[in-house]
Motif scaffolding. Structure first.
Motif, short mmCIF file in Angstrom:
data_model
loop_
_atom_site.label_atom_id
_atom_site.label_comp_id
_atom_site.label_asym_id
_atom_site.label_seq_id
_atom_site.Cartn_x
_atom_site.Cartn_y
_atom_site.Cartn_z
N SER A 18 0.85 -1.19 0.00
CA SER A 18 0.00 0.00 0.00
C SER A 18 0.88 1.24 0.00
CB SER A 18 -0.93 0.01 1.21
OG SER A 18 -0.17 -0.05 2.41
N PRO A 31 -4.48 1.17 -1.24
CA PRO A 31 -4.07 -0.11 -1.85
C PRO A 31 -3.52 0.09 -3.26
CG PRO A 31 -6.43 0.14 -2.03
CD PRO A 31 -5.95 1.31 -1.21
N SER B 280 -8.37 -8.65 11.51
CA SER B 280 -8.87 -9.11 10.20
C SER B 280 -10.35 -8.79 10.14
CB SER B 280 -8.64 -10.61 10.04
OG SER B 280 -7.26 -10.88 9.93
N THR B 290 -10.97 -2.39 -3.88
CA THR B 290 -10.19 -2.42 -2.65
C THR B 290 -10.16 -1.01 -2.05
OG1 THR B 290 -8.80 -4.09 -3.68
CG2 THR B 290 -7.99 -3.11 -1.65
N ILE B 318 -3.14 -0.75 5.78
CA ILE B 318 -3.27 -2.09 5.20
C ILE B 318 -2.03 -2.88 5.61
CG2 ILE B 318 -3.33 -3.37 3.03
CD1 ILE B 318 -4.67 -0.75 1.85
N THR B 321 -2.90 -8.80 3.09
CA THR B 321 -3.97 -9.06 2.13
C THR B 321 -5.10 -8.05 2.31
OG1 THR B 321 -3.48 -11.41 2.16
CG2 THR B 321 -5.63 -10.75 1.33
N SER B 322 -5.52 -7.46 1.21
CA SER B 322 -6.60 -6.49 1.25
C SER B 322 -7.35 -6.56 -0.06
CB SER B 322 -6.01 -5.08 1.45
OG SER B 322 -7.01 -4.10 1.37
N GLY B 327 -9.86 -7.68 4.74
CA GLY B 327 -8.42 -7.82 4.74
C GLY B 327 -7.85 -7.77 6.14
N THR B 328 -6.53 -7.64 6.20
CA THR B 328 -5.82 -7.52 7.47
C THR B 328 -5.29 -6.11 7.59
OG1 THR B 328 -5.20 -9.85 7.34
CG2 THR B 328 -3.98 -8.48 8.89
N TYR B 329 -5.59 -5.49 8.71
CA TYR B 329 -5.26 -4.08 8.90
C TYR B 329 -4.52 -3.89 10.22
CZ TYR B 329 -8.78 -4.00 5.30
OH TYR B 329 -9.48 -4.27 4.15
N PHE B 356 -13.34 3.13 5.46
CA PHE B 356 -12.99 2.37 4.27
C PHE B 356 -13.65 3.03 3.06
CE2 PHE B 356 -12.68 -0.22 7.98
CZ PHE B 356 -11.53 -0.97 7.79
#
Lengths: 57, 360
Positions: A18, A31, B280, B290, B318, B321-322, B327-329, B356
């Motif tokens: 990102s 992203p 997650s 995304t 992030i 994976t997003s 996803g995982t933040y 988001f």
């Protein structure tokens, strides 16, 4: 879109996932998805030479 | 039932089922909060969902955007933009645009644009302003098309709700490409410098977006701190006739908005080390793409066994994976975290929200 900073963010493996960017005075984690409006604008401004993206820490 | 008993408004493809292509047309959804003040040079979504404001080109005007309870009969909310700092000498390149009814390209392919049978779109809304006179309104195509067609409406009486209905002819020249990119939107140049007021294109004729007369007529609400523009009952529908506003449930409208923007106010997190926590998340509504992520204020992470941890500053990102499904933040700028311990975000975090954004 006013972008005042941009820096890659990496995951635990060191891969860029990102960009941390300050856009319209808000800090966002963006992203690397061309469909994302912020990422599309970052790419445009990089191409125009308006901004650069710093490497991840 | 005899055909004569069937209301003709409910016969034909334009009026069957879901008619309104615009989301949050009755302005009830405001996930970003009811009011945003001191909006200077910016291009973003403020307060109400699905309404974008551009204040660009160097004008000194500032605005407040708010969700109001003042609305015409049949509605309970409206969108208001109020000038808070006037600019009586607008720079040539400056503009203030209200962008409404933004629509993904894939939702408009049924219009058959780019063919001889291209269908029209009709845009209807209620409007109120202290200013009277003519106002240009544009139907704009984005993505591969990049064209617009111009019409205008007139505010006849100051400070009075009036309903307007405008039809834009179908675009027979260029087909819209499939996909989730922005395909269409309605632009209203509420103030503009001379760069946008010099053209001569005709009403109702599709042309390039580079035309200079996007604001051939403008109310110019940047002129005084008394100026405001208020709107609700926004409806975009296929065909050349405006039908009654299609009221949908609050829950249905909110879910539709969450395809583009949503917030999270509570979640379990776990300590990654002493300064970071991760979570997650799976979005309740699949987003358009995304999302970019941010947070509205510092959070407090709570663990009754080891105590609360407060962020020293906002940092939400992030972490791996997003996708548009979740996803995982990661939250950072923490201290004194214990690795692998579970901490609750939301239990003691006040109004802090994780945001988001997959807007068009």
């Amino acid at each position: 879109m006013n972008i005042t900073s941009a820096q890659f963010e990496s995951d635990d493996n060191g891969d860029n996932v990102s960009i941390q960017a300050t856009i319209e005075e808000q800090v966002l984690s963006v992203p690397l998805d061309p469909a994302n409006r912020h990422y599309a604008e970052i790419l445009k401004q990089v191409a125009d030479g308006t901004i650069t993206i710093a490497d991840a820490d | 039932m005899a055909l004569s008993k069937v209301n003709p408004n409910f016969v034909g493809e334009t009026a069957i089922g879901r008619r309104n292509l615009a989301i949050n047309g009755d302005m009830r959804i405001a996930q970003r909060g009811a009011t945003t003040t001191a909006i200077g040079q910016s291009a973003n979504y403020f307060s109400l969902d699905r309404v974008k404001l551009f204040n660009s080109g160097g004008a000194g005007a500032t605005y407040t955007v708010s969700q109001e309870t003042d609305a015409p009969t049949g509605f309970t909310k409206s969108y208001k933009i109020q000038t808070t700092t006037a600019d009586t000498s607008l720079p040539a390149a400056s503009y203030t645009i209200l962008r409404l009814a933004t629509t993904e390209a894939q939702d408009l392919l049924r219009l058959g644009w780019g063919t001889s049978s291209a269908k029209s779109l009709t845009f209807s809304f209620w409007v109120k302003s202290n200013k009277t006179g003519d106002q240009t309104i544009l139907a704009v195509t984005h993505a591969n098309m990049q064209q617009h067609v111009k019409q205008k409406f007139t505010i006849n009486s100051a400070n009075t709700w009036e309903k307007k209905e405008i039809t834009f002819v179908g675009n027979t020249g260029t087909a819209m490409e499939d996909g989730s990119a922005m395909g269409f939107g309605i632009d209203i140049f509420l103030a503009a410098g001379s760069n946008y007021q010099g053209g001569t294109t005709s009403l109702g004729v599709w042309g390039t977006r580079a035309a200079t007369d996007k604001a051939a007529d403008t109310l110019n609400i940047a002129n005084s701190t008394s100026d405001y523009f208020q709107i609700t009952g926004v409806q975009l529908e296929v065909g050349d006739t405006a039908t009654d506003f299609e009221h949908r449930s609050y829950g249905e409208e909110l879910a539709a908005c969450k395809r583009y923007y949503q917030v999270v106010s509570a979640s379990p997190t776990f300590g990654v080390d002493n300064i970071r926590a991760r979570m997650s998340l799976s979005f309740p509504v699949e987003m358009r793409g995304t999302p970019s992520v941010s947070q509205s204020a510092v959070v407090v992470l709570a663990n009754p066994g080891v105590g609360n941890v407060t962020q020293s500053g906002v940092s939400f990102s992030i972490a791996g994976t997003s996708t548009n499904r979740g996803g995982t933040y990661q939250l950072a700028n923490l201290s004194g975290m214990t690795e692998s311990k579970i901490y609750h975000f939301g239990q003691s975090s006040g109004a802090a929200l994780l945001q988001f954004d997959a807007e068009l």
